[in-house]
Enzyme design. Sequence first.
Site, PDB file in Angstrom:
ATOM      1  N   GLU A  82      21.188  73.048 101.143  1.00  0.00           N
ATOM      2  CA  GLU A  82      21.501  73.442  99.779  1.00  0.00           C
ATOM      3  C   GLU A  82      22.807  74.248  99.692  1.00  0.00           C
ATOM      4  O   GLU A  82      23.634  74.008  98.832  1.00  0.00           O
ATOM      5  CB  GLU A  82      20.319  74.266  99.241  1.00  0.00           C
ATOM      6  CG  GLU A  82      20.542  74.980  97.936  1.00  0.00           C
ATOM      7  CD  GLU A  82      20.300  74.076  96.737  1.00  0.00           C
ATOM      8  OE1 GLU A  82      19.948  72.906  96.940  1.00  0.00           O
ATOM      9  OE2 GLU A  82      20.495  74.553  95.599  1.00  0.00           O
ATOM     10  N   ASP A  83      22.967  75.208 100.609  1.00  0.00           N
ATOM     11  CA  ASP A  83      24.029  76.213 100.435  1.00  0.00           C
ATOM     12  C   ASP A  83      25.205  76.105 101.403  1.00  0.00           C
ATOM     13  O   ASP A  83      26.164  76.857 101.277  1.00  0.00           O
ATOM     14  CB  ASP A  83      23.447  77.631 100.609  1.00  0.00           C
ATOM     15  CG  ASP A  83      22.512  77.989  99.473  1.00  0.00           C
ATOM     16  OD1 ASP A  83      22.525  77.267  98.466  1.00  0.00           O
ATOM     17  OD2 ASP A  83      21.769  78.969  99.611  1.00  0.00           O
TER      18      ASP A  83
END
Length: 718
Positions: A82-83
Amino acid sequence: MVVLRDINTVDALIDKVFSYNPEANADLLRRAYAYSNEVHFKQRRKGGNPYIEHPLAVAGILCEMKLDTNSIATGLLHDTVEDTETSVEDVRALFGEDIAFLVESLTKLSKMEFKTNEDAQAENFRRMFLAMAEDMRVILIKFADRLHNMRTLQYLSDTRREAIARETMDIYAPLANRLGIGWLKSEFEDLSFKFLIPETYGELERKVAKKREEHEGYLYEVIKIVEAHLRAASIPGKVYGRVKHFYGIYQKMQKQKIPFELVYDVIAMRIITDTQANCYAGLGLIHSLWTPVPGRFKDFIGAPKSNLYQSLHSTIIGPKGERIEFQIRTEEMDRIAEEGIAAHWKYKEKARGDQVDEKYFSWLREFVKSQKDAPDAREFLEAVKGNIVPVVVYVFTPEGDIVELPLDATPVDFAYSIHTEVGHQCTGAKVNRRIVPLRYKLQNGDTIEIITSHGHSPSRDWLKYVKTQRAKSRIKQWLKIEERKKGLALGVELLEKGLRKYSLSPSLAQSKDILEIAKPYRIKTHEDLFVAIGYGRLSVHKIINKLMPESEKTEADQVPVKKERKESEDSKGITIKGVDNIMFHRAKCCYPLPGEKVTGFVTRGRGVSIHTVNCPTLDTHTIDLDRLVDVEWAADDDATHTVKIQVFTVDKRGLLAEVSAVLSTNNVNINHIDASATHEKQALFNLILEIRNRQQLDEILKKLSQISGVIEIRRVQS
Ligand code: MN
C-alpha cells in the site's frame, strides 16, 4: 482479553509468539520485520515516531489473538504494498504465496476506506464479507490494523479522526460483534465513543473511576459471599466483578434517558462454572441469596444469540440495595463470548500438522465453494468442529441495501422480507443478474432482484424450502384463506347434490332450518356450515338425515376412519401402534407422554393428533366421534418430550438450587426455569423439562415433592 502495552521491538514480539507457539518460525518473523523496517524507513507515523511502530503493534495484537506465524508476519508487512514501492510479486518471492495473498487482500480492502455515503458503506460491508469468505484471517488482521489506528487516532486531523471513528463505530464494531469477538467490539466502541463525543466520554470516564474506587471493597464482599455459597452447594466456579464498558453504560443512559448516577448495574459480576446444569443451579443460588429484579432475567443458554453468545443474565438487588447484574456461563461459553470466531483461527499444535490449520483457515472459502458444488453444504458444516457456522447470510437489494437472512434462505424468503405482496407474486429471481431457481440458496454478497407477475399466487411447495418464519407464516396464511374458499365452494356443491339426491329442495342449503340442525356442531353461519362440509368435518348425510322424515332415514355416514399401519416419520421419536401411513403429533393442549393412556383424533390436513384420554379438548359432545382412533404407545422410545410443571414452595432461600440439583442429578434437561414470589409467602417455579416417559416423570415428581419446603407440584396440561 486485556489491553496490554503495544509490542515495540521484534524481540518482544518473538518472545510473545513463543509463549504460546514454541515451534514458531522466528526467522520468518525477523525477516518480515527487517524488510518492513527497511521499506518503511523514510516514513513517519503522524505522531512523529518511526513508521515500523505501527506494523509491530499490529503484529503484537495478532499475537494476543494467538494467530499463526503467517498472520503475524502479514501484520508486519501489511502496509508495504500500500505505502511503499514493494509489489505483491516482491512479497510472494520473499515470503511465499500465503503471506502474499494476505497482504494483497488487505491492500485491496484498505483502498476502500473513508467513504461516507450509505451506498459506499454497503459496498464496504460487502467487500469485507467477500474477503472474509476467502480467508478469515484477512478480517482478523484488518481488525488489528484498525485497532492500533484507533489507539493512536489522537495524532490525526479532526476530520479524518471523525471519519475513521465513525466508520469504526458503524462497521467494525458491529462486525466484531457479529463474529462474536466481545473484547474487540467493546474496545472499538469505547475508542470510537472517545473520539466522536470526547466531552461525554471524559466525564463518564471520571465518574466510573470514582465509582470503581468506592466499590472496590463492596465488590470484594459480594464475591466472597457468592464464592462461599457456591462452595457450600458444591458448584465449582470462579466469580469476577467488573465495570461495564463505557459505551455500554452510555447506551443505557441514552436509551433510558437517565444520568449516570441512575444507571444501577454499572457493576457486573460474572460466574464461570463447568456445566450448563450448574449455570442454572448457580442462578438458583443467586436468586435465593438476593431478590431478582423482575423482568431482568435473560436465558441466552436456552436461546443463544445469533453470534452464538450463550449466558444467563439476571439483575438482583444486592447488599446495601445496590443492583448488580450477574452473568453466569460455562468456561466454553465465556471463551466464545470473548474470542468468537477468532478462537477458531488460533495457532494449532504443530503435531496436528499444517493440514489442520489449512482446514480451519480455508473454512469459509470451502463453505462458499461447497454451497455452489454440492447441495448438502449442511453436512460439510456439521463436520466442522466447534460449529462456527455463520447463522446468517448478508445479501443486497439492487439498490445496495443490506438484508440479513438465515443461512440457506432462498429468493422467496428475500421476497417476503421486502413485502408480503412481493412474496405472493414472486415468479422468479435473478441473483447477480442471472436467473436462478426459487429454491436457490442465497450466498453472502449476492445481489437479488425479484421478478413478480401480477395475480401470481404462492405455491405450497415453497414451504419445503423457505427458511424465515415470516415467509412461512405468510404463505400458510394465504394457503389457509385459499383453502377456505375452495372448501366453501365444495361444501355448497356437496350439500346441494345431497339435497337433490333425497329429492329435497337445494334452496334448503340457504335456509334457517339447516342452521338449527347445525347448531350442535357449534356452527353459526351458512358459510361456516359449507366450510365444515367442504373440509370433511361434517358429513352431508348427518345434516340430511335430520331434515328427512323419520321413516326415510338411511344408514348414513357410517364410514369408519381407516386405520393403516406403518412407521411415521414426522413426529420426533413417537411411534404409536394403530396409526400408520398417517402423520401424527402430540397435542399441544395436553402433551401426552409415553406410558399414558392416549387416544388419536384425525385432524384435517395435519394427520392424527395424540391426546390423553381425558383431555378436555376431546369433549365428546362437540367432536365427531367417527374421527377418534384407538392408539397406544409403542415400546422402547428413547426420545424426550417437553413437559411443563409448576412447583409451589414456601418462600425459602436455596430452594431453586435444590430443585435444579434434583433435576440435574436425574439427568433431566431443563429447557426453561423461572421463579417468582406469590402473595402468600410462597414461591412458584415454572419449569419446562425434557422427559422420556411417564415413568420418568413420576419419579421426578416424587423426588421433587420430597424436597423440604415444596408444597405442591402441578403438571401443566393446557
Ligand atoms: Mn496499517
